[in-house]
Scaffold this active site. Structure first.
Site, short mmCIF file in Angstrom:
data_model
loop_
_atom_site.label_atom_id
_atom_site.label_comp_id
_atom_site.label_asym_id
_atom_site.label_seq_id
_atom_site.Cartn_x
_atom_site.Cartn_y
_atom_site.Cartn_z
N PRO A 144 47.09 54.59 38.70
CA PRO A 144 47.11 54.14 40.10
C PRO A 144 46.57 52.73 40.27
O PRO A 144 45.46 52.53 40.80
CB PRO A 144 46.22 55.17 40.81
CG PRO A 144 45.27 55.64 39.75
CD PRO A 144 46.00 55.56 38.44
N CYS A 145 47.38 51.75 39.89
CA CYS A 145 46.92 50.38 40.01
C CYS A 145 46.82 49.96 41.46
O CYS A 145 46.19 48.95 41.78
CB CYS A 145 47.86 49.44 39.23
SG CYS A 145 49.58 49.65 39.63
#
Lengths: 178, 178
Positions: A144-145
DNA sequence: CGCGGCATGGATCTCGACGACGACGCCTGC
DNA sequence: GCAGGCGTCGTCGTCGAGATCCATGCCGCG
């Protein structure tokens, strides 16, 4: 600490998945394990990444594996932790894999600054490098950048477009500036 | 002296042609002009050469242009000069193109040593380099690299296999050792 | 003769060095 | 605050040097 480099896949299969924020690209290997997740408007960059990691190997079109349809569906329906257990395989440098692994330690609903992320992987001064590695993340959402934001709370950038980063953070109930 | 570097072709078409010494590969461009001629058992090398000269461009399968069928047919039927006027286009370094152009000045039925060929292009000491360039000739038969033999009259080597070199020289009535 | 060794020169491959580039963060000066 | 400048560090692209490879030819030696 960081996962081992993934082996060269025997086959790569590209499939397409509808989501509330537009069509997504799903790349899986011969075991059905996720190798890439990106949005259709950035297909060029995604293909460049695959080439970099796995060579000139052609990519066949196919169907999204049922388990993935199910899990992404749950995530978008509000089960925010649905992706946590999903297996993924990535290539990339040691540093990149460290960053991508650290991303998965940020729970939905929370955010981290690039600086905090750099500290978490033990390179407190490699702040911009962390930004670069974030941008080179082949597996959006699952790593989950989008949960990494500026130290002042601003959204800074996102490979899939800032509007998607905003949508995702709102969807997860996270706090961020403006 | 040496022909200009050929432009990148818009299209490459690969076709196959039966000859008395085995199936041959014929590569033509969008104008029907010859870009490569090789034997089917060396298809890998031929493709590597095409990639080197023209990049990753895919090669479509097709039919041998009628004019080429005719001209090669005449050559194998005994009209040894049938290929002399045939247009060809090649890429490659300046040196290579000089060598390949010089090859076409050797008439059927005659041979030249690597040394003599080196002298003919003005680099009398580049003997082994001439050998290398000969081996990298994409257009066998039309640029008659089989007419170059050792200074002692031996056949030395041939990219299509020594038996083909021997066959061609016999066919052309040339003299060589053993 | 036959064999080994060596000069020779262009093409290709590999490596290492170097420079440029960011999805940042902090400090300074208004 | 806010605009601008700079430190910082991993990647990637590029470039150039050096080593290697050969479809040779020649000389010297037994």
């Amino acid at each position: 600490m960081s996962p081992p480099e993934a082996s060269r896949p025997a086959r790569l299969i590209l499939s397409r998945l509808d989501t509330p924020i537009g069509e997504a690209l799903v790349v899986t290997d011969e075991d059905g394990v996720l190798r890439a997740f990106d949005f259709a408007d950035y297909e060029d960059r995604m293909r460049r990444l695959m080439r970099r990691h796995y060579g000139e190997q052609p990519i066949a079109e196919g169907e999204v594996p049922a388990e993935l349809v199910h899990v992404f569906g749950r995530y978008f329906a509000g089960d925010l932790d649905a992706l946590d257990a999903l297996e993924m395989r990535t290539n990339g440098t040691l540093f990149q894999r460290r960053v991508w692994a650290a991303l998965r330690t940020i729970p939905a609903g929370q955010t981290l600054s690039y600086k905090q992320l750099a500290e978490r992987i033990g390179s407190p001064k490699a702040v911009r490098a962390v930004g670069l590695a974030n941008g080179a993340n082949p597996v959006a959402l699952v790593a989950p950048c989008h949960r990494v934001i500026g130290a002042n709370g601003g959204l800074t950038g996102y490979g899939g477009g800032l509007h998607r980063k905003r949508w995702l953070l709102v969807h997860e109930g996270a706090h961020f500036a403006s």
